[in-house]
Design a protein around this motif. Structure first.
Motif, PDB file in Angstrom:
ATOM      1  N   ALA A  18       0.877  -1.040   0.044  1.00 17.03           N
ATOM      2  CA  ALA A  18      -0.054   0.110  -0.067  1.00 17.03           C
ATOM      3  C   ALA A  18       0.745   1.266   0.110  1.00 17.03           C
ATOM      4  N   GLY A  19       1.892   1.158   0.816  1.00 16.40           N
ATOM      5  CA  GLY A  19       2.889   2.208   0.842  1.00 16.40           C
ATOM      6  C   GLY A  19       3.657   2.642  -0.719  1.00 16.40           C
ATOM      7  N   TRP A  20       3.884   1.530  -1.318  1.00 18.94           N
ATOM      8  CA  TRP A  20       4.421   1.542  -2.861  1.00 18.94           C
ATOM      9  C   TRP A  20       3.247   2.250  -3.669  1.00 18.94           C
ATOM     10  N   LEU A  21       2.200   1.827  -3.405  1.00 19.78           N
ATOM     11  CA  LEU A  21       0.999   2.125  -4.372  1.00 19.78           C
ATOM     12  C   LEU A  21       0.513   3.578  -4.040  1.00 19.78           C
ATOM     13  N   ALA A  22       0.521   3.903  -2.874  1.00 17.70           N
ATOM     14  CA  ALA A  22       0.274   5.334  -2.291  1.00 17.70           C
ATOM     15  C   ALA A  22       1.312   6.300  -2.922  1.00 17.70           C
ATOM     16  N   GLY A  23       2.569   5.644  -2.703  1.00 21.28           N
ATOM     17  CA  GLY A  23       3.668   6.612  -3.433  1.00 21.28           C
ATOM     18  C   GLY A  23       3.450   6.820  -4.974  1.00 21.28           C
ATOM     19  N   LYS A  24       2.962   5.946  -5.653  1.00 24.57           N
ATOM     20  CA  LYS A  24       2.630   6.358  -7.014  1.00 24.57           C
ATOM     21  C   LYS A  24       1.583   6.891  -7.498  1.00 24.57           C
ATOM     22  N   ILE A  25       0.581   7.031  -6.478  1.00 23.57           N
ATOM     23  CA  ILE A  25      -0.754   7.714  -6.942  1.00 23.57           C
ATOM     24  C   ILE A  25      -0.394   9.149  -6.334  1.00 23.57           C
ATOM     25  N   VAL A  26       0.153   9.435  -4.942  1.00 29.00           N
ATOM     26  CA  VAL A  26       0.405  10.962  -4.475  1.00 29.00           C
ATOM     27  C   VAL A  26       1.865  11.085  -4.983  1.00 29.00           C
ATOM     28  N   ARG A  27       1.878  12.006  -5.651  1.00 32.29           N
ATOM     29  CA  ARG A  27       3.257  12.052  -6.181  1.00 32.29           C
ATOM     30  C   ARG A  27       3.945  13.645  -5.759  1.00 32.29           C
ATOM     31  N   GLY A  28       4.942  13.787  -5.369  1.00 31.82           N
ATOM     32  CA  GLY A  28       5.633  15.183  -5.192  1.00 31.82           C
ATOM     33  C   GLY A  28       5.830  15.298  -3.446  1.00 31.82           C
TER      34      GLY A  28
END
Length: 89
Positions: A18-28
């Motif tokens: 989920a952390g990897w996925l959230a990092g891809k969705i929420v950028r910057g």
């Protein structure tokens, strides 16, 4: 709330994904992969505690846990970004 050792391992694994996925969705956010994974694990703990209390049920199984944890990690990443930037996105 009681968390068994198996539940803890599942939450940690799901938090990684989920952390990897959230990092891809929420950028910057500027946390990098390790920071996003740590926030994902924290989001998984928050989601596994908060969603059943609120009565939110998407389904059962590992896929629903990943969805819960990803939502928790995304919300947590957005909150941390909001706090870091002084209230601005």
């Amino acid at each position: 709330m009681y968390i068994s050792s198996e539940s803890l391992i599942v939450i940690l694994f799901v938090g990684l994904v989920a952390g990897w996925l959230a990092g891809k969705i929420v950028r910057g956010t500027g946390f990098g992969i390790i920071g996003d994974i740590v926030v994902g694990i924290a989001g998984a703990f928050v989601a596994s505690f908060l969603f059943p209390k609120l009565g939110i049920h998407i389904g059962t199984g590992l896929v629903s846990e990943i969805i819960y944890s990803a939502i928790g990690a995304i919300v947590l990443l957005l909150v941390v970004r909001l706090v870091r930037s002084g209230g601005r996105f």
